[in-house]
Design a protein around this motif. Structure first.
Motif, PDB file in Angstrom:
ATOM      1  N   ALA A   1       0.839  -1.200   0.000  1.00 37.12           N
ATOM      2  CA  ALA A   1       0.000   0.000   0.000  1.00 37.12           C
ATOM      3  C   ALA A   1       0.874   1.251   0.000  1.00 37.12           C
ATOM      4  N   ALA A   2       1.970   1.215   0.771  1.00 39.28           N
ATOM      5  CA  ALA A   2       2.836   2.387   0.864  1.00 39.28           C
ATOM      6  C   ALA A   2       3.513   2.690  -0.470  1.00 39.28           C
ATOM      7  N   LEU A   3       3.576   1.702  -1.358  1.00 35.91           N
ATOM      8  CA  LEU A   3       4.133   1.939  -2.691  1.00 35.91           C
ATOM      9  C   LEU A   3       3.053   2.407  -3.659  1.00 35.91           C
ATOM     10  N   GLY A   4       1.857   2.617  -3.134  1.00 37.57           N
ATOM     11  CA  GLY A   4       0.780   3.095  -3.992  1.00 37.57           C
ATOM     12  C   GLY A   4       0.232   2.007  -4.900  1.00 37.57           C
ATOM     13  N   LEU A   5       0.305   0.756  -4.447  1.00 37.79           N
ATOM     14  CA  LEU A   5      -0.176  -0.328  -5.298  1.00 37.79           C
ATOM     15  C   LEU A   5      -1.650  -0.579  -5.058  1.00 37.79           C
TER      16      LEU A   5
ATOM     17  N   ARG B   1       1.062   8.369  -2.280  1.00 36.93           N
ATOM     18  CA  ARG B   1       2.059   7.369  -1.877  1.00 36.93           C
ATOM     19  C   ARG B   1       3.154   7.215  -2.928  1.00 36.93           C
ATOM     20  N   ARG B   2       2.857   7.582  -4.166  1.00 40.36           N
ATOM     21  CA  ARG B   2       3.909   7.631  -5.176  1.00 40.36           C
ATOM     22  C   ARG B   2       4.931   8.700  -4.814  1.00 40.36           C
TER      23      ARG B   2
ATOM     24  N   PRO C   1       6.260  -2.988  -8.627  1.00 34.19           N
ATOM     25  CA  PRO C   1       5.655  -1.666  -8.382  1.00 34.19           C
ATOM     26  C   PRO C   1       5.792  -0.733  -9.582  1.00 34.19           C
TER      27      PRO C   1
ATOM     28  N   HIS D   1       2.742   1.016 -11.763  1.00 34.89           N
ATOM     29  CA  HIS D   1       2.632   2.457 -11.976  1.00 34.89           C
ATOM     30  C   HIS D   1       2.843   2.825 -13.440  1.00 34.89           C
TER      31      HIS D   1
ATOM     32  N   ARG E   1      13.370  -0.059  -3.733  1.00 35.33           N
ATOM     33  CA  ARG E   1      12.012  -0.247  -4.237  1.00 35.33           C
ATOM     34  C   ARG E   1      11.232   1.064  -4.143  1.00 35.33           C
ATOM     35  N   ALA E   2      11.428   1.759  -3.022  1.00 35.60           N
ATOM     36  CA  ALA E   2      10.741   3.049  -2.859  1.00 35.60           C
ATOM     37  C   ALA E   2      11.335   4.095  -3.803  1.00 35.60           C
TER      38      ALA E   2
ATOM     39  N   LEU F   1      10.455   4.472  -7.644  1.00 35.16           N
ATOM     40  CA  LEU F   1       9.242   5.192  -8.041  1.00 35.16           C
ATOM     41  C   LEU F   1       9.470   6.698  -8.055  1.00 35.16           C
TER      42      LEU F   1
END
Lengths: 300, 279
Positions: free
Chosen positions: A184-188, B108-109, B132, B136, B184-185, B188
């Motif tokens: 969720a925190a990755l906007g998935l 969150r992006r 991820p 996106h 990973r974060a 994005l």
């Protein structure tokens, strides 16, 4: 004993009792399975010795009193019914479990779970009764005779559905919350998280649900016997009657003698081996994830 | 225009931020009178926090004071916590992020999050980053490769994993897993990173590596880091904010530049807390 605990202090008398009892229980349970297989083999032996193994699969028909022992049509019936039931019940079960775990309001989810647990406990003969008086006439109205492969598939699907839902739910609940929060925190989105995070994380539990449901479907006797028509044949369509291996044993055991009786034990052996093969296949498909393994403590 | 190029402008676009006329400092995350409840229980009261753009802000305070909850408010992870209610104002990058209608996916992006326990997905190293990105909208292999390589290089993991990108992420060590989660974060291309005690589950050597990485990212990302470890806050933070419990709920007692707060705290509670932790 290579226990890390033992290296600190020797196990007390009570601990030794505990270990002994647990070990004995494990051996007894394992032993029962082994004896069961040996028993089946012994009882089936006369037909295996005098007739051989191959005739069980390439005799012209199943007429055991006339010395013809072909189990294949019944093996096929068993497999068709189980696979068909899984094909119907698995998607429904997954969807229902995913809804209960991730989307349903909590109170509704709790109710659903109670209801499904109840459904899992209903004796199979009750499902058979429902199939016999409701489902079979419905099918017969559309495509006689009604008692058929499709009736068996549908009754089995309804029967194994609670098993699939309950086990899938528990597999989904065991997915660490950190993974969901991470996704969720990755906007998935929900679909992506379910498919790429939840399913891989719950894989072994999901597989276990399928295997247990399949085993239940393969072995189910009463409900299938009541709706399948019990004609020994390869079904040409889903509307044709079938006879499963387990139904065959139940139907004929009462009057079977000599080689006929032994052949029934042989079919029981085939059924048992089928389920064992299924379990082994699942065990091969499922390689435990190392991180999870290491989290478990060991005492011995 | 390809998908990855679509990603880039978000990173480079002008960010409306709160300007402070006196210091010229821009605040990226601003909360005003933010309160949070779990059911009936209040966990945060009246928090007005400013996190300066491009700087590292450490959120310190005793256990259970609501530091992690405050972090979860910022990227609206609170939406996922059963029974959590948030009141008050939250602006992230100048955009109001406190409404029900806020696009949380977009939020969150822009605001990545690193958790206390490394939480790589049970996928391969490659797929931990590719999945991820794909979700996106980055689809082309070349763009994925570029984004993944860059992110892994950024966290210093490239050299360690480049020959086994398709190995399970869970086969990495704890410190590597945490850096993978950071990659990973970062893949994005967020503007800010929220870090919830990112080193507390790691061994001392891994802690050093991760702290070095955080320091290296200073200036490029706005970072809000929750930490129990005052020494770590002192090593890393440009700014510090102290939460302290009152009547069971966390309140913001003091915030300011790290040097000021550590050397000449204004609030008596801060002075006492710093003394008790003896740093």
């Amino acid at each position: 004993m290579t226990s890390w605990l033992a290296s600190i202090s020797p196990p007390s008398r009570r601990d030794r009792w505990l270990q002994w009892c647990l070990r004995a229980t494990a051996w007894v349970v394992g032993g029962i399975l082994l004896f069961l297989l040996l028993f089946l083999l012994r009882e089936a032996w006369p037909v295996l010795r005098d007739v051989g193994l191959m005739p069980l699969f390439d005799d012209p028909s199943w007429h055991p009193t006339e010395g013809r022992y072909n189990l294949l049509p019944m093996l096929a019936g068993t497999l068709y019914a189980a696979v068909g039931a899984l094909l119907i019940a698995a998607p429904l079960g997954w969807a229902c479990a995913a809804y209960a775990v991730y989307f349903a309001p909590r109170r509704l989810a709790a109710w659903l779970q109670k209801l499904i647990a109840l459904a899992a406990g209903i004796p199979s003969v009750v499902y058979g009764l429902w199939g016999l008086v409701v489902l079979v006439p419905l099918i017969a109205a559309y495509q006689p005779p009604g008692a058929s492969l499709i009736a068996a598939v549908l009754v089995l699907a309804v029967m194994i559905l609670p098993t699939i839902i309950l086990l899938t739910e528990s597999a989904l609940r065991s997915v660490p919350r950190e993974l969901l929060h991470g996704a969720a925190a990755l906007g998935l989105g929900q679909w992506g998280s379910l498919r790429r995070v939840v399913v891989p994380a719950a894989r072994s539990g999901l597989l276990a649900a399928m295997v247990l449901a399949a085993a239940r479907a393969l072995g189910e006797t009463m409900a299938v016997l009541m709706v399948a028509g019990n004609v020994v044949q390869f079904p040409a369509t889903v509307w044709d009657p079938i006879r499963t291996l387990s139904a065959n044993i139940a139907l004929e055991m009462a009057y079977a003698m000599d080689h006929h009786r032994a052949a029934l034990f042989a079919s029981g052996l085939v059924l048992a081996l089928l389920v064992i093969a299924l379990m082994l296949m699942a065990a091969c498909l499922h390689s435990p994830c190392p991180a999870r393994e290491s989290r478990r403590g060991r005492w011995a | 225009m390809n998908h990855y190029e679509q990603l880039v402008p978000l990173h480079a676009q002008s960010r409306p931020v709160v300007m402070d006329a006196d210091s010229g400092r821009r605040d990226y995350i601003v909360t005003r009178a933010l309160s949070m409840h779990y059911g009936e229980r209040q966990v945060l009261r009246d928090i007005s926090l400013q996190v300066a753009a491009g700087r590292i802000t450490a959120l310190i305070g005793p256990s259970g004071v609501g530091k992690s909850s405050l972090l979860a408010c910022v990227n609206r992870l609170t939406d996922m916590l059963p029974g959590a209610h948030v009141n008050g104002e939250l602006r992230v990058g100048g955009v109001d992020a406190s409404h029900a209608a806020t696009d949380v996916i977009a939020l969150r992006r822009r605001v990545g999050m690193i958790f206390q326990k490394p939480n790589p997905f049970p996928l391969s190293i490659w797929n931990n980053l590719a999945f991820p990105l794909r979700e996106h909208g980055v689809r082309a292999k070349s763009q994925l490769t570029e984004a993944i390589t860059t992110a892994l290089q950024e966290v210093g993991l490239w050299g360690e994993v480049k020959d086994r990108l398709h190995a399970a992420a869970l086969s990495l060590s704890g410190g590597q897993q945490q850096r993978l989660c950071m990659a990973r974060a970062l893949a994005l291309q967020p503007e800010a990173l929220l870090m919830d005690e990112p080193c507390s589950a790691l061994d001392p050597i891994a802690v050093g590596v991760v702290e070095e990485l955080i320091a290296r990212l200073r200036g490029r990302y706005t970072m809000l880091i929750v930490t129990h470890n005052l020494a770590q806050a002192r090593r890393l933070a440009d700014d510090v904010a102290l939460l302290w419990p009152r009547d069971g709920a966390g309140e913001l007692v003091e915030q300011g530049p790290a040097a000021h707060l550590f050397d000449s705290p204004r609030a008596a509670v801060t002075a006492a807390y710093l003394r008790s932790e003896r740093i």
